[in-house]
Design a protein around this motif. Structure first.
Motif, mmCIF file in Angstrom:
data_model
loop_
_atom_site.group_PDB
_atom_site.id
_atom_site.type_symbol
_atom_site.label_atom_id
_atom_site.label_comp_id
_atom_site.label_asym_id
_atom_site.label_seq_id
_atom_site.Cartn_x
_atom_site.Cartn_y
_atom_site.Cartn_z
ATOM 1 N N GLN A 1 -8.262 7.575 -4.812
ATOM 2 C CA GLN A 1 -6.837 7.901 -4.706
ATOM 3 C C GLN A 1 -6.244 8.254 -6.077
ATOM 4 O O GLN A 1 -5.468 9.204 -6.205
ATOM 5 N N SER A 2 -6.605 7.474 -7.093
ATOM 6 C CA SER A 2 -6.055 7.729 -8.428
ATOM 7 C C SER A 2 -6.533 9.071 -8.982
ATOM 8 O O SER A 2 -5.778 9.782 -9.656
ATOM 9 N N LEU B 1 -4.580 11.731 -7.274
ATOM 10 C CA LEU B 1 -3.208 11.718 -7.797
ATOM 11 C C LEU B 1 -3.137 12.416 -9.149
ATOM 12 O O LEU B 1 -2.225 13.219 -9.398
ATOM 13 N N TYR C 1 -1.006 1.055 -1.818
ATOM 14 C CA TYR C 1 -2.403 0.684 -1.597
ATOM 15 C C TYR C 1 -2.918 -0.194 -2.734
ATOM 16 O O TYR C 1 -3.630 -1.181 -2.507
ATOM 17 N N SER C 2 -2.556 0.136 -3.962
ATOM 18 C CA SER C 2 -3.015 -0.639 -5.113
ATOM 19 C C SER C 2 -2.560 -2.096 -5.004
ATOM 20 O O SER C 2 -3.339 -3.031 -5.274
ATOM 21 N N THR D 1 -5.488 2.078 5.467
ATOM 22 C CA THR D 1 -6.641 2.289 4.585
ATOM 23 C C THR D 1 -7.442 0.992 4.423
ATOM 24 O O THR D 1 -8.684 1.018 4.462
ATOM 25 N N TYR E 1 3.182 10.663 -3.035
ATOM 26 C CA TYR E 1 1.779 10.263 -3.196
ATOM 27 C C TYR E 1 1.674 9.083 -4.160
ATOM 28 O O TYR E 1 0.862 8.180 -3.960
ATOM 29 N N TRP F 1 2.753 6.047 -2.246
ATOM 30 C CA TRP F 1 1.716 5.727 -1.253
ATOM 31 C C TRP F 1 0.566 4.972 -1.929
ATOM 32 O O TRP F 1 0.150 3.903 -1.475
ATOM 33 N N PHE F 2 0.045 5.497 -3.030
ATOM 34 C CA PHE F 2 -1.103 4.886 -3.682
ATOM 35 C C PHE F 2 -0.698 3.620 -4.439
ATOM 36 O O PHE F 2 -1.527 2.737 -4.637
#
Length: 343
Positions: free
Chosen positions: A159-160, A163, A132-133, A229, A125, A128-129
């Motif tokens: 998302q954060s 997480l 995205y960031s 996303t 995760y 993954w994020f």
């Protein structure tokens, strides 16, 4: 042996990084919400700086994960006594005879070590994020539409928050992995019990943790998830207003995401044959991934006709449906039994 990994430092430093990510992202999400509903941009310079800081924090956390995995590789070899190694190699040689994918023989001078990829358990995760960031950073620079910028900041904040509260990889480092290997490094055991433990740990090390495909298949899929996303956000804007520059940005990310998704899925095929044999085609996650890929393919094809009024909205609808299919595909690992089930 396990104490040499210094998990206390990893947890303390990681929790500090996670707290920073949460604080910056929530603030960005707040500013993003204001930008989303205002006619004029609001604190754009501060938002940009905050987005850069969030990316640096994600990168710091990723380096911490690299450090832990390097420590695991150097400190946790599966060592056997010489007399047991010779006997083990005779058993492995007999078992490998005629097998399509056999286990490597044990080398006394170079015992097997874990080379664990950086995206297992809750770390996936985080990766993954992180993807995205980084994509949000480039999307921000590519498109100076403050409402769109606000939307990508809100997605980062969501998302954060997930997480930090649900899947923090630093709160309890690799709990499943350590629960597997702790008995091996615990108290003295009989030779037969030790051999039994080795034969449980060694195949999983070779076909899962140390598998070469593990370094390619999952990260490609997570990069594609980040792209999907961004495409999802652009598709939402396409439903509200016809802005070709937003559609163009979404298409650019969709092309990258489609390439990574397709290549990642193809690389999963030889790995599955090696690890599971031929009986995995009806695994729920594989079936739902093929469904997502088909929707993604349709989205890219409809984009060719996006200039037509009806196709513009149909294409945006497919971009949203692709995001929903991605969420469904990911959740199948939790709710449907199969080879990809998280246990």
């Amino acid at each position: 042996m396990l104490e040499s990994l210094d998990p206390g430092f990893f947890q303390a430093a990681g929790r500090a990084v996670m707290a920073g990510i949460l604080a910056v992202s929530v603030l960005l999400g707040f500013f993003g919400g204001i930008n989303l509903f205002r006619a004029e941009p609001f604190r754009e310079k501060e938002c940009w700086r905050g987005l850069v800081v969030a990316n640096l924090l994600f990168l710091s956390g990723f380096l911490l994960i690299c450090w832990l995995h390097l420590k695991i590789h150097s400190a946790l070899p599966l060592e056997l006594p010489p007399e047991m190694a010779d006997w083990l190699n005779r058993q492995l040689a007999a078992a490998n005879r005629g097998a399509a994918y056999g286990l490597p023989l044990y080398e006394q001078g170079d015992p097997p070590r874990y080379a664990i990829p950086l995206w297992i358990e809750n770390e996936k995760y985080f990766f993954w994020f992180l993807c995205y960031s980084a994509m949000a950073l480039f999307a921000w620079r590519s498109l100076a539409i403050h409402r769109f910028r606000g939307a990508i900041l809100i997605a980062l904040a969501i998302q954060s928050t997930l997480l930090y509260f649900v899947a923090d990889p630093f709160a309890e480092p690799l709990p499943k992995f350590f629960s597997e290997i702790t008995p091996w490094f615990a108290a003295e055991t009989s030779p037969m019990a030790r051999f039994g433990m080795f034969m449980k740990l060694y195949p999983r090390m070779i076909f899962y943790y140390n598998a070469h495909y593990m370094w390619l298949h999952p990260p490609m899929l997570f990069i594609s998830y980040g792209c999907i996303t961004i495409t999802f956000i652009t598709s939402l804007f396409m439903l509200v207003k016809r802005q070709p520059e937003i559609e163009k940005l979404g298409y650019e990310y969709a092309k990258l995401g489609y390439f990574m998704l397709t290549l990642g899925m193809l690389l999963g095929y030889p790995w599955a044959l090696q690890a599971w044999g031929p009986n995995w085609w009806w695994d729920p996650k594989i079936c739902s991934s093929i469904m997502m890929w088909a929707i993604y393919s349709t989205y890219l094809h409809t984009r060719l006709y996006a200039n037509k009024p009806a196709m513009w909205y149909f294409s945006s609808f497919l971009g949203i449906l692709c995001f929903a299919a991605m969420i469904f595909t990911f959740l199948t690992s939790f709710f449907f039994p199969g080879e990809h089930t998280f246990q």
